[in-house]
Write a protein that holds these residues in place. Structure first.
Motif, PDB file in Angstrom:
ATOM      1  N   PRO A   1       0.827  -1.208   0.000  1.00  0.00           N
ATOM      2  CA  PRO A   1       0.000   0.000   0.000  1.00  0.00           C
ATOM      3  C   PRO A   1       0.863   1.260   0.000  1.00  0.00           C
ATOM      4  CG  PRO A   1      -0.687  -1.541   1.730  1.00  0.00           C
ATOM      5  CD  PRO A   1       0.629  -2.034   1.210  1.00  0.00           C
ATOM      6  N   VAL A   2       0.375   2.285  -0.657  1.00  0.00           N
ATOM      7  CA  VAL A   2       1.087   3.567  -0.676  1.00  0.00           C
ATOM      8  C   VAL A   2       0.227   4.601   0.036  1.00  0.00           C
ATOM      9  CG1 VAL A   2       2.261   2.986  -2.828  1.00  0.00           C
ATOM     10  CG2 VAL A   2       0.128   4.287  -2.903  1.00  0.00           C
ATOM     11  N   PRO A   3       0.826   5.641   0.601  1.00  0.00           N
ATOM     12  CA  PRO A   3       0.050   6.651   1.321  1.00  0.00           C
ATOM     13  C   PRO A   3      -0.862   7.422   0.374  1.00  0.00           C
ATOM     14  CG  PRO A   3       2.353   7.312   1.121  1.00  0.00           C
ATOM     15  CD  PRO A   3       2.285   5.903   0.662  1.00  0.00           C
ATOM     16  N   PRO A   4      -1.884   8.064   0.927  1.00  0.00           N
ATOM     17  CA  PRO A   4      -2.869   8.747   0.067  1.00  0.00           C
ATOM     18  C   PRO A   4      -2.313   9.918  -0.726  1.00  0.00           C
ATOM     19  CG  PRO A   4      -3.290   9.168   2.401  1.00  0.00           C
ATOM     20  CD  PRO A   4      -2.266   8.086   2.346  1.00  0.00           C
ATOM     21  N   ASN A   5      -1.166  10.468  -0.310  1.00  0.00           N
ATOM     22  CA  ASN A   5      -0.590  11.594  -1.063  1.00  0.00           C
ATOM     23  C   ASN A   5       0.404  11.132  -2.116  1.00  0.00           C
ATOM     24  OD1 ASN A   5       1.425  10.798   0.719  1.00  0.00           O
ATOM     25  ND2 ASN A   5       2.218  12.877   1.003  1.00  0.00           N
ATOM     26  N   ALA A   6       0.466   9.814  -2.370  1.00  0.00           N
ATOM     27  CA  ALA A   6       1.419   9.266  -3.347  1.00  0.00           C
ATOM     28  C   ALA A   6       0.715   8.907  -4.644  1.00  0.00           C
ATOM     29  CB  ALA A   6       2.112   8.047  -2.773  1.00  0.00           C
ATOM     30  N   PHE A   7       1.396   9.163  -5.748  1.00  0.00           N
ATOM     31  CA  PHE A   7       0.919   8.856  -7.090  1.00  0.00           C
ATOM     32  C   PHE A   7       2.009   8.020  -7.764  1.00  0.00           C
ATOM     33  CE2 PHE A   7      -1.010  12.692  -5.621  1.00  0.00           C
ATOM     34  CZ  PHE A   7      -2.320  12.669  -6.082  1.00  0.00           C
ATOM     35  N   VAL A   8       1.629   6.882  -8.340  1.00  0.00           N
ATOM     36  CA  VAL A   8       2.607   5.914  -8.821  1.00  0.00           C
ATOM     37  C   VAL A   8       2.385   5.609 -10.294  1.00  0.00           C
ATOM     38  CG1 VAL A   8       3.592   3.614  -8.485  1.00  0.00           C
ATOM     39  CG2 VAL A   8       2.742   4.898  -6.511  1.00  0.00           C
ATOM     40  N   ALA A   9       3.500   5.497 -11.033  1.00  0.00           N
ATOM     41  CA  ALA A   9       3.455   5.095 -12.443  1.00  0.00           C
ATOM     42  C   ALA A   9       4.698   4.276 -12.746  1.00  0.00           C
ATOM     43  CB  ALA A   9       3.385   6.318 -13.350  1.00  0.00           C
ATOM     44  N   GLY A  10       4.671   3.597 -13.884  1.00  0.00           N
ATOM     45  CA  GLY A  10       5.858   2.867 -14.307  1.00  0.00           C
ATOM     46  C   GLY A  10       6.956   3.826 -14.712  1.00  0.00           C
ATOM     47  N   LEU A  11       6.676   4.655 -15.710  1.00  0.00           N
ATOM     48  CA  LEU A  11       7.585   5.696 -16.185  1.00  0.00           C
ATOM     49  C   LEU A  11       6.764   6.951 -16.460  1.00  0.00           C
ATOM     50  CD1 LEU A  11       9.665   3.634 -18.794  1.00  0.00           C
ATOM     51  CD2 LEU A  11      10.416   4.293 -16.505  1.00  0.00           C
ATOM     52  N   ILE A  12       7.409   8.101 -16.338  1.00  0.00           N
ATOM     53  CA  ILE A  12       6.750   9.375 -16.630  1.00  0.00           C
ATOM     54  C   ILE A  12       7.692  10.216 -17.478  1.00  0.00           C
ATOM     55  CG2 ILE A  12       5.790  11.502 -15.660  1.00  0.00           C
ATOM     56  CD1 ILE A  12       5.060  10.021 -13.175  1.00  0.00           C
ATOM     57  N   ASP A  13       7.132  10.890 -18.461  1.00  0.00           N
ATOM     58  CA  ASP A  13       7.934  11.775 -19.298  1.00  0.00           C
ATOM     59  C   ASP A  13       8.409  12.957 -18.457  1.00  0.00           C
ATOM     60  OD1 ASP A  13       9.032  13.468 -21.161  1.00  0.00           O
ATOM     61  OD2 ASP A  13       7.413  13.215 -22.619  1.00  0.00           O
ATOM     62  N   TYR A  14       9.728  13.057 -18.290  1.00  0.00           N
ATOM     63  CA  TYR A  14      10.291  14.122 -17.459  1.00  0.00           C
ATOM     64  C   TYR A  14      10.041  15.514 -18.034  1.00  0.00           C
ATOM     65  CZ  TYR A  14      12.783  11.306 -13.978  1.00  0.00           C
ATOM     66  OH  TYR A  14      13.092  10.492 -12.921  1.00  0.00           O
ATOM     67  N   ALA A  15       9.822  15.592 -19.334  1.00  0.00           N
ATOM     68  CA  ALA A  15       9.540  16.904 -19.928  1.00  0.00           C
ATOM     69  C   ALA A  15       8.260  17.488 -19.338  1.00  0.00           C
ATOM     70  CB  ALA A  15       9.407  16.778 -21.440  1.00  0.00           C
ATOM     71  N   VAL A  16       7.341  16.612 -18.922  1.00  0.00           N
ATOM     72  CA  VAL A  16       6.090  17.047 -18.308  1.00  0.00           C
ATOM     73  C   VAL A  16       6.238  17.164 -16.798  1.00  0.00           C
ATOM     74  CG1 VAL A  16       3.671  16.428 -17.947  1.00  0.00           C
ATOM     75  CG2 VAL A  16       4.744  16.022 -20.175  1.00  0.00           C
TER      76      VAL A  16
END
Length: 424
Positions: free
Chosen positions: A303-318
């Motif tokens: 489980p992750v805390p409610p203020n955490a957002f998780v993805a595999g990879l994210i475009d760093y430009a964004v």
């Protein structure tokens, strides 16, 4: 038009900067071939490069190195670093060289442009008597009598006793690396090269030109280099991972600072850094954006805390234009991407080149070195509070960012290379 062979070790952190270099050569009208593993071939083919596959060299998957190199199974820290270098980077060099020489006989090239850990490209350059350009995708590891041995994550000493310490460490290096040196000589012999030729310390950089990622402000002062070194800033200034924008992107609160937590794409066991970081920051007034390092793994098994957002990879430009602080395992590409945006860092460098990178970030005043790859939650929390509350960290990160943004890395690699081969 120059005919350019680019050699990229098949790791995501090596491929991204070399793909940017390949694009710059192609955009300038040059012929480009790329020697890399099958997992990354499509990325280079998509930009118009011709692919030269690993045939005699073992075509491995960086996500499961132990499948190809069983001796790496279960290793971490210094033991992993030594085994990684010996098995993956040195042990495959002669076979890489054979693949490259076979391609040269089919169609000669004008120059090899290779990442600094592509030892096979060096052997191929020597065997074909063709120019070789090193693109240093990690901090420079060229030894110097002014510094402690590279790779230890130790800052240069001060005072007479400190200089004695560094001198003793330099003398100890041949003993500590004798297994790697023996493996290197075996690869030279397997390539039909004189084993008394290029020494082990010299084998990792071109004697003609090194295009070094980073900027002088991230390098310890020294009296000079044994080869031509040109700093080119960042090759992938945004650190773009080409990940899809996650479904939750629009849900990020606009009024909370974002802390990005990443372990890169190689050693991605979340228990090392991500889990303690989430534990540390789960109750703080921030949004935590964490990445698994695998596009096909969009979440964690805990489980992750409610203020955490998780993805595999994210475009760093964004992502990076919105990030306040980055917590990272110290991958050089990600560190340079963060600094390019003026983002201060918390670095947990545990293996390979990561302790060295962590030490340099702290030396430059742009972040905190946690001095371990597996920090406690309390250590992460203390570091985050320091970086958030002490303005000097952000000022130094912004200073380095301005220096990095003053470069156009891929274009500069092209210009330096063409001058070397008399085409510029």
């Amino acid at each position: 038009m120059a005919d350019v062979m680019i050699a990229a070790m098949p790791f995501a952190g090596h491929v991204a900067p070399l793909a940017a270099v390949a694009s710059a050569f192609l955009e300038a009208g040059h012929a480009v071939r790329v020697y890399t593993g099958s997992r990354h071939a499509a990325r280079f083919a998509a930009i118009g490069a011709d692919i030269v596959p690993w045939v005699r060299a073992p075509d491995f998957d960086e996500g499961d190195l132990a499948a190809t190199f069983p001796v790496l199974r279960g290793r971490k820290g210094p033991r992993q670093m030594l085994a990684n270098v010996r098995e993956v980077f040195i042990g495959t060099a002669a076979a890489q060289g054979d693949d490259l020489v076979a391609e040269f006989r089919r169609r000669p090239w004008d120059v090899i442009v290779a990442d600094g850990l592509s030892l096979g490209a060096h052997l191929a350059s020597e065997r074909t008597a063709t120019p070789w350009v090193t693109v240093s995708i990690v901090p420079l590891s060229i030894p110097s009598d002014d510094l402690p041995p590279p790779g230890l994550g130790i800052r240069p000493a001060r005072g007479p006793l400190g200089r004695v310490r560094d001198r003793l460490l330099r003398r100890a290096v041949p003993l500590a690396t004798r297994g790697m040196r023996r493996a290197y000589l075996e690869q030279r012999a397997a390539s039909g090269l004189d084993v008394s030729g290029v020494r082990f310390e010299q084998a990792w950089y071109s004697p003609s030109l090194v295009c070094a990622t980073g900027v002088p402000s991230l390098e310890y002062p020294r009296t000079g280099y044994p080869t031509r070194v040109e700093f080119v800033g960042s090759l992938t200034p945004t650190g773009a991972a080409r990940g899809l924008e996650p479904d939750w992107w629009a849900d990020l609160p606009p009024d909370r600072p974002i802390v990005h937590v990443t372990q890169g794409t190689l050693n991605v066991d979340p228990d090392d850094l991500i889990r303690p970081a989430l534990s540390a920051l789960g109750r703080q007034p921030v949004s935590v954006v964490a990445t698994t390092g695998r596009a096909e793994v969009p979440g964690f098994a805990f489980p992750v805390p409610p203020n955490a957002f998780v993805a595999g990879l994210i475009d760093y430009a964004v992502l990076l234009p919105r990030v306040d602080v980055m917590v990272t395992n110290g991958g050089w590409g990600g560190v340079l991407a963060a600094l390019s945006h003026g983002i201060p860092l918390i670095v947990a460098g545990g293996d390979l080149d990561k302790p060295e990178i962590a030490a340099r970030v702290a030396w430059a005043g742009a972040g905190v070195d946690l001095r371990t790859g597996r920090p406690s939650a309390s250590a992460v929390l203390r570091a985050w509070r320091r970086v958030s509350q002490e303005p000097a960290f952000r000022r130094n990160a912004e200073r380095l960012g301005a220096e990095l943004r003053g470069h156009d890395g891929p274009r500069e690699v092209v210009e330096h290379t063409l001058r070397l081969v008399g085409r510029g």
